[in-house]
Design a protein around this motif. Structure first.
Motif, short mmCIF file in Angstrom:
data_model
loop_
_atom_site.label_atom_id
_atom_site.label_comp_id
_atom_site.label_asym_id
_atom_site.label_seq_id
_atom_site.Cartn_x
_atom_site.Cartn_y
_atom_site.Cartn_z
N THR A 185 -5.36 20.07 -31.67
CA THR A 185 -5.74 18.77 -31.11
C THR A 185 -5.15 17.63 -31.96
OG1 THR A 185 -7.83 18.99 -32.27
CG2 THR A 185 -7.84 19.50 -29.95
N GLN A 187 -2.46 18.01 -33.82
CA GLN A 187 -1.03 18.11 -33.60
C GLN A 187 -0.61 17.27 -32.41
OE1 GLN A 187 1.73 21.65 -33.71
NE2 GLN A 187 1.10 21.81 -31.60
N LYS A 188 -1.39 17.36 -31.33
CA LYS A 188 -1.03 16.60 -30.13
C LYS A 188 -1.07 15.10 -30.42
CE LYS A 188 -1.85 16.16 -25.21
NZ LYS A 188 -2.57 16.63 -24.02
N LEU A 191 2.01 14.25 -32.57
CA LEU A 191 3.27 14.28 -31.79
C LEU A 191 3.35 13.04 -30.91
CD1 LEU A 191 3.47 18.01 -30.69
CD2 LEU A 191 4.88 16.86 -32.39
N ARG A 192 2.21 12.70 -30.31
CA ARG A 192 2.16 11.52 -29.45
C ARG A 192 2.51 10.27 -30.26
NH1 ARG A 192 -3.19 11.29 -25.95
NH2 ARG A 192 -2.09 12.79 -24.67
N ARG A 199 9.87 5.43 -29.92
CA ARG A 199 10.25 4.52 -28.83
C ARG A 199 10.22 3.07 -29.31
NH1 ARG A 199 7.36 7.95 -25.50
NH2 ARG A 199 5.48 6.70 -25.75
N LEU A 212 8.62 26.50 -30.24
CA LEU A 212 9.34 26.10 -29.03
C LEU A 212 8.49 25.21 -28.13
CD1 LEU A 212 11.17 29.42 -28.23
CD2 LEU A 212 12.24 27.25 -28.81
N GLY A 213 7.17 25.35 -28.23
CA GLY A 213 6.28 24.49 -27.46
C GLY A 213 6.44 23.04 -27.88
N ALA A 216 9.79 21.58 -26.75
CA ALA A 216 9.84 21.22 -25.33
C ALA A 216 9.22 19.85 -25.09
CB ALA A 216 9.13 22.28 -24.50
N LYS A 217 8.20 19.51 -25.88
CA LYS A 217 7.47 18.27 -25.61
C LYS A 217 8.10 17.05 -26.29
CE LYS A 217 4.37 20.73 -23.50
NZ LYS A 217 4.56 20.98 -22.08
N VAL A 236 17.20 19.46 -23.59
CA VAL A 236 15.99 20.27 -23.60
C VAL A 236 15.67 20.85 -22.22
CG1 VAL A 236 14.32 18.38 -23.28
CG2 VAL A 236 13.68 20.39 -24.61
N ASP A 237 15.85 20.05 -21.16
CA ASP A 237 15.53 20.54 -19.81
C ASP A 237 16.38 21.75 -19.46
OD1 ASP A 237 13.80 18.49 -19.56
OD2 ASP A 237 15.23 17.16 -18.56
N GLU B 51 -10.99 25.33 -34.63
CA GLU B 51 -10.07 24.64 -35.50
C GLU B 51 -10.46 24.88 -36.96
OE1 GLU B 51 -8.09 21.21 -33.24
OE2 GLU B 51 -10.19 20.68 -33.37
N ALA B 257 -4.39 20.86 -25.51
CA ALA B 257 -3.56 20.45 -26.64
C ALA B 257 -2.48 21.48 -26.98
CB ALA B 257 -4.43 20.20 -27.87
N PRO B 259 0.89 23.06 -26.81
CA PRO B 259 2.19 22.71 -26.22
C PRO B 259 2.85 23.95 -25.64
CG PRO B 259 2.32 22.69 -28.63
CD PRO B 259 0.95 23.16 -28.27
N LEU B 260 2.98 24.01 -24.32
CA LEU B 260 3.67 25.14 -23.69
C LEU B 260 5.17 24.93 -23.83
CD1 LEU B 260 1.68 25.58 -20.36
CD2 LEU B 260 1.84 27.22 -22.24
N PRO B 261 5.93 26.01 -23.94
CA PRO B 261 7.38 25.85 -24.05
C PRO B 261 8.03 25.48 -22.73
CG PRO B 261 6.79 28.16 -24.17
CD PRO B 261 5.51 27.40 -24.10
N LEU B 268 3.14 13.83 -23.58
CA LEU B 268 2.92 12.95 -24.72
C LEU B 268 2.56 11.52 -24.31
CD1 LEU B 268 5.65 14.03 -27.28
CD2 LEU B 268 3.20 14.38 -27.41
#
Lengths: 293, 273
Positions: A185, A187-188, A191-192, A199, A212-213, A216-217, A236-237, B51, B257, B259-261, B268
């Motif tokens: 949680t 981590q998300k 990353l955000r 940006r 790899l997850g 991808a994000k 990436v796509d 966690e 939360a 992250p799927l590849p 995000l």
């Protein structure tokens, strides 16, 4: 347009001649987020250390160039090189606890780089750091600046280091597994935050990771390393939708997904690995023969 | 119920908080587990997720009685383990085995792989045909016999974890605690170890408590799961039910939360919450 970072044909060796990086090419355009992916021993940390100029003493760059903002780092004196790197690159480290000095308050640790290396005056640096803490959504910035690292949570420490990385408006940030030590949680959130700051500031990021997850994000482009060689690279796509190299396909097949638990999890095929080992061997043989070794 | 190997009820556990210990005198107690109730069914893998700081490892250590609970009961195979002393526990320890997170630090650097796998056998006096048993253990985890004479630094991380598994299974225990056993491994190695565990569960009907922070791995391996947060169980049930239809917002946020590849620019994007 000049690339922000261009690594061309870079080889690095140990004293016994064994190559750790094998003619690596990686380009990072201004404002691009590029993921550098590999399993342990792939050379991803070695590559970022080469860029920062902090390779272990036993590892020597024997061929190839690192261009930073159009400057060939190899042609600069050590002092000029340090200056060039300090002026345009910042690092977000993996472990925020060891990256911070436990016996100093957060505030001075954040302004050090601005004052002592880039020559800002203290008031301007203080102001800058306050603005950045705001940008990384730390509400009680004054308390954080006076705190010691152990008084902050892991996510908070990583926010502080992200703020510090963006403080001097670098052109490139090397993020070395910045979320590996964090809970999912957190981590998300982190990353955000990195995406948002990226940006806002238009900074290029070289995002080193094995996940790899996460790739991808966060990233637009990906470079996959194995054994110090670039195995595959692309947008990436495309890379996720249509991986070209058997190793990339094998890595994707080995990653469990909670959405698809019945899918057979395929350990990386031994033939893929032995093909890679052969490719490494051939590359080394060709390289040796063309370098009179 | 006969088909539950473990029945844990009202389990509380406090440990001294050394960060707030006065120079003289006792450290204040901090409650790590705040009333845990759950069962571990036989011949199945039960996932314990949460966690860092949620108490999942503490719970695991209480189950194999490396820690003594403050309150509540732990019933293992009809026997109340909760407050047994070390001597009373010893005969049961062979049925409570552990696989550790870091196979490097959990293997003795000065012993050969064969000697490491044989150690639990010797402890319980199973010294007849010990070479044969070690061979069998290596076979079971897919390691070549030549590894018997090697040391831990001569083999790779995935192979070390196979040795850890072989050692835990050497005594054919009725319960195995696996604490974050794949989190230090590369994905390709992780896939090998997971495939191995799946095969061993099928062939030997193991009962495993699988502690992990990686929900994708748990979804893959475990029949049922408990979700821990802050020393309590937030949600429990069959893995499928918990993942497909989580009842608690905390479980939902944990799943979201991951992250799927798969590239997804919206993942995000700042959300409303």
């Amino acid at each position: 347009m000049t690339d922000c970072l261009a690594i061309t044909n870079l080889s690095a060796t140990l004293p016994d001649g064994q190559r750790l990086l094998r003619s690596v090419n990686v380009n990072v355009a201004p404002g691009e987020v590029r993921a550098l992916v590999g399993e342990s021993g792939a050379g991803k940390s070695m590559l970022s250390k080469a860029v920062l100029g902090v390779l272990p003493v036993s590892v020597k760059i024997v061929e190839g160039d690192i261009w930073l903002q159009g400057n060939d780092l190899g042609r600069l004196t050590a002092a000029k090189r340090r200056q060039a790197v300090a002026a345009s690159i910042a690092l977000i480290p993996q472990d925020p606890l060891t990256a911070l000095n436990p016996s100093r308050r957060i505030g001075p640790q954040m302004t050090d780089r601005l004052v002592k290396i880039l020559g800002w005056d203290q008031t301007r640096a203080d102001e800058r750091v306050r603005t950045l803490l705001d940008e990384v959504h730390i509400r009680d910035g004054e308390r954080v600046l006076r705190a010691y690292p152990h008084e902050l949570s892991g996510g908070m420490r990583q926010r502080v280091l992200i703020a510090a990385a963006f403080a001097a408006e670098p052109k490139l940030i090397i993020a070395d597994e910045p979320t590996t030590a964090l809970d999912v949680t957190v981590q998300k959130q982190i990353l955000r935050l990195i995406a948002e700051m990226q940006r806002l500031h238009g900074t290029a990021i070289l995002f080193v990771t094995h996940d790899l997850g996460v790739v991808a994000k966060i990233s637009q482009n990906v470079t996959i390393l194995y054994g110090g060689m670039v195995v595959e690279e692309g947008a990436v796509d495309q890379l996720f939708a249509n991986p070209q190299h058997p190793y990339t396909r094998a890595l994707l097949a080995a990653t469990p997904r909670y959405t698809d638990p019945e899918a057979s999890l395929l350990p990386v095929d031994q033939s893929v690995l032995s093909d890679l080992a052969k490719a490494v061997e051939t590359a080394d043989r060709d390289w040796m023969s063309s370098h009179g070794g | 119920m006969a088909d539950n190997l473990f029945t844990i009820s009202g389990l509380k556990l406090s440990l001294p908080d050394m960060t707030r210990k006065p120079v003289f005198g006792a450290a204040p107690q901090i409650e790590i587990l705040k009333g845990i109730d759950f069962q571990v069914p036989r011949n199945a893998v039960t996932g314990i997720v949460g966690e860092s700081g949620s108490g999942k490892s503490t719970l695991g250590r209480a189950m194999v009685r490396l820690l003594e609970p403050t309150e509540g009961t732990i019933v293992f195979d009809g026997l109340d383990l909760t407050h047994l002393g070390e001597n009373e526990l010893r005969p049961h320890r062979r049925n409570l085995q552990m696989i550790f997170q870091d196979p490097m630090s959990s293997l003795n650097p000065r012993r050969t792989i064969a000697s490491i796998i044989a150690a639990p056998l010797r402890q319980y006096g199973l010294t007849d045909n010990i070479d044969g048993r070690v061979k069998e253990a290596l076979d079971r985890v897919g390691l070549p016999q030549s590894f018997a004479k090697r040391y831990r630094h001569e083999i790779s991380g995935g192979q070390r974890q196979r040795v850890g598994i072989a050692r835990a299974l050497a005594l054919s225990p009725s319960f195995v605690l696996a604490d974050e056993i794949v989190s230090g491994l590369d994905v390709s190695t992780q896939a090998q170890i997971l495939t191995l565990l799946e095969r061993l569960c099928r062939e030997l009907g193991l009962t495993i408590a699988f502690i992990s922070h990686d929900l994708s791995v748990v979804r893959r391996l475990c029949e049922q799961v408990i979700v821990m947060h802050n020393g309590t169980i937030i949600e429990k049930g069959s893995t499928k039910a918990v993942f497909d239809n989580p009842q608690q917002p905390y479980t939902r946020s944990l799943i979201d939360a991951i992250p799927l590849p798969e590239p997804d620019p919206l993942w995000l994007a700042p959300d409303a919450s």
